[in-house]
Design a protein around this motif. Structure first.
Motif, PDB file in Angstrom:
ATOM      1  N   ALA A  23      16.442   6.185-128.799  1.00  0.00           N
ATOM      2  CA  ALA A  23      16.608   7.137-129.900  1.00  0.00           C
ATOM      3  C   ALA A  23      17.659   8.178-129.546  1.00  0.00           C
ATOM      4  O   ALA A  23      18.476   8.567-130.389  1.00  0.00           O
ATOM      5  N   GLU A  24      17.662   8.614-128.310  1.00  0.00           N
ATOM      6  CA  GLU A  24      18.643   9.611-127.861  1.00  0.00           C
ATOM      7  C   GLU A  24      20.064   9.060-127.934  1.00  0.00           C
ATOM      8  O   GLU A  24      20.985   9.743-128.386  1.00  0.00           O
ATOM      9  N   THR A  25      20.244   7.796-127.535  1.00  0.00           N
ATOM     10  CA  THR A  25      21.569   7.169-127.584  1.00  0.00           C
ATOM     11  C   THR A  25      22.029   6.993-129.022  1.00  0.00           C
ATOM     12  O   THR A  25      23.181   7.257-129.355  1.00  0.00           O
ATOM     13  N   ARG A  26      21.112   6.552-129.903  1.00  0.00           N
ATOM     14  CA  ARG A  26      21.474   6.386-131.330  1.00  0.00           C
ATOM     15  C   ARG A  26      21.878   7.714-131.942  1.00  0.00           C
ATOM     16  O   ARG A  26      22.844   7.802-132.689  1.00  0.00           O
ATOM     17  N   GLN A  27      21.132   8.768-131.626  1.00  0.00           N
ATOM     18  CA  GLN A  27      21.448  10.090-132.171  1.00  0.00           C
ATOM     19  C   GLN A  27      22.804  10.572-131.670  1.00  0.00           C
ATOM     20  O   GLN A  27      23.630  11.065-132.442  1.00  0.00           O
ATOM     21  N   SER A  28      23.065  10.401-130.386  1.00  0.00           N
ATOM     22  CA  SER A  28      24.336  10.822-129.810  1.00  0.00           C
ATOM     23  C   SER A  28      25.498  10.042-130.414  1.00  0.00           C
ATOM     24  O   SER A  28      26.531  10.613-130.764  1.00  0.00           O
ATOM     25  N   LEU A  29      25.309   8.742-130.560  1.00  0.00           N
ATOM     26  CA  LEU A  29      26.351   7.897-131.149  1.00  0.00           C
ATOM     27  C   LEU A  29      26.608   8.307-132.600  1.00  0.00           C
ATOM     28  O   LEU A  29      27.760   8.430-133.026  1.00  0.00           O
ATOM     29  N   LEU A  33      30.178   9.687-134.043  1.00  0.00           N
ATOM     30  CA  LEU A  33      30.895   8.996-135.124  1.00  0.00           C
ATOM     31  C   LEU A  33      31.103   9.917-136.323  1.00  0.00           C
ATOM     32  O   LEU A  33      32.171   9.912-136.933  1.00  0.00           O
ATOM     33  N   ARG A  34      30.082  10.717-136.668  1.00  0.00           N
ATOM     34  CA  ARG A  34      30.242  11.662-137.784  1.00  0.00           C
ATOM     35  C   ARG A  34      31.368  12.637-137.510  1.00  0.00           C
ATOM     36  O   ARG A  34      32.166  12.940-138.384  1.00  0.00           O
ATOM     37  N   SER A  35      31.424  13.147-136.284  1.00  0.00           N
ATOM     38  CA  SER A  35      32.455  14.136-135.973  1.00  0.00           C
ATOM     39  C   SER A  35      33.850  13.509-136.030  1.00  0.00           C
ATOM     40  O   SER A  35      34.813  14.175-136.399  1.00  0.00           O
ATOM     41  N   ILE A  36      33.962  12.240-135.698  1.00  0.00           N
ATOM     42  CA  ILE A  36      35.258  11.561-135.725  1.00  0.00           C
ATOM     43  C   ILE A  36      35.703  11.303-137.167  1.00  0.00           C
ATOM     44  O   ILE A  36      36.847  11.559-137.540  1.00  0.00           O
TER      45      ILE A  36
END
Length: 69
Positions: A23-29, A33-36
């Motif tokens: 869950a932590e990896t999905r949230q970070s990813l 991606l949103r910021s990009i």
């Protein structure tokens, strides 16, 4: 497809199980991606096909509201 997972065979791990992100990896990813893409997508115009589709949807919704009155 990996049976019961909906994942392609290539997604199998070495032990034959499907790999999964924490869950932590999905949230970070997702945040990365949103910021990009956030700024670049906001500046792009909608394609004509999508504008036409939205207009047709709006007209159908309006017609349904009128027929329900």
């Amino acid at each position: 497809m990996c049976q019961g997972t909906g994942l392609p065979e290539a997604a199998k791990g070495h032990a034959g199980t499907a790999g999964a992100l924490t869950a932590e990896t999905r949230q970070s990813l997702g945040l990365t991606l949103r910021s990009i893409y956030e700024g670049s997508i906001d500046r792009q115009p909608l394609p004509d096909e999508q504008v036409e589709l939205l207009l047709r949807l709006r007209h159908k919704e309006r017609d349904r509201r009128r027929s329900g009155e």
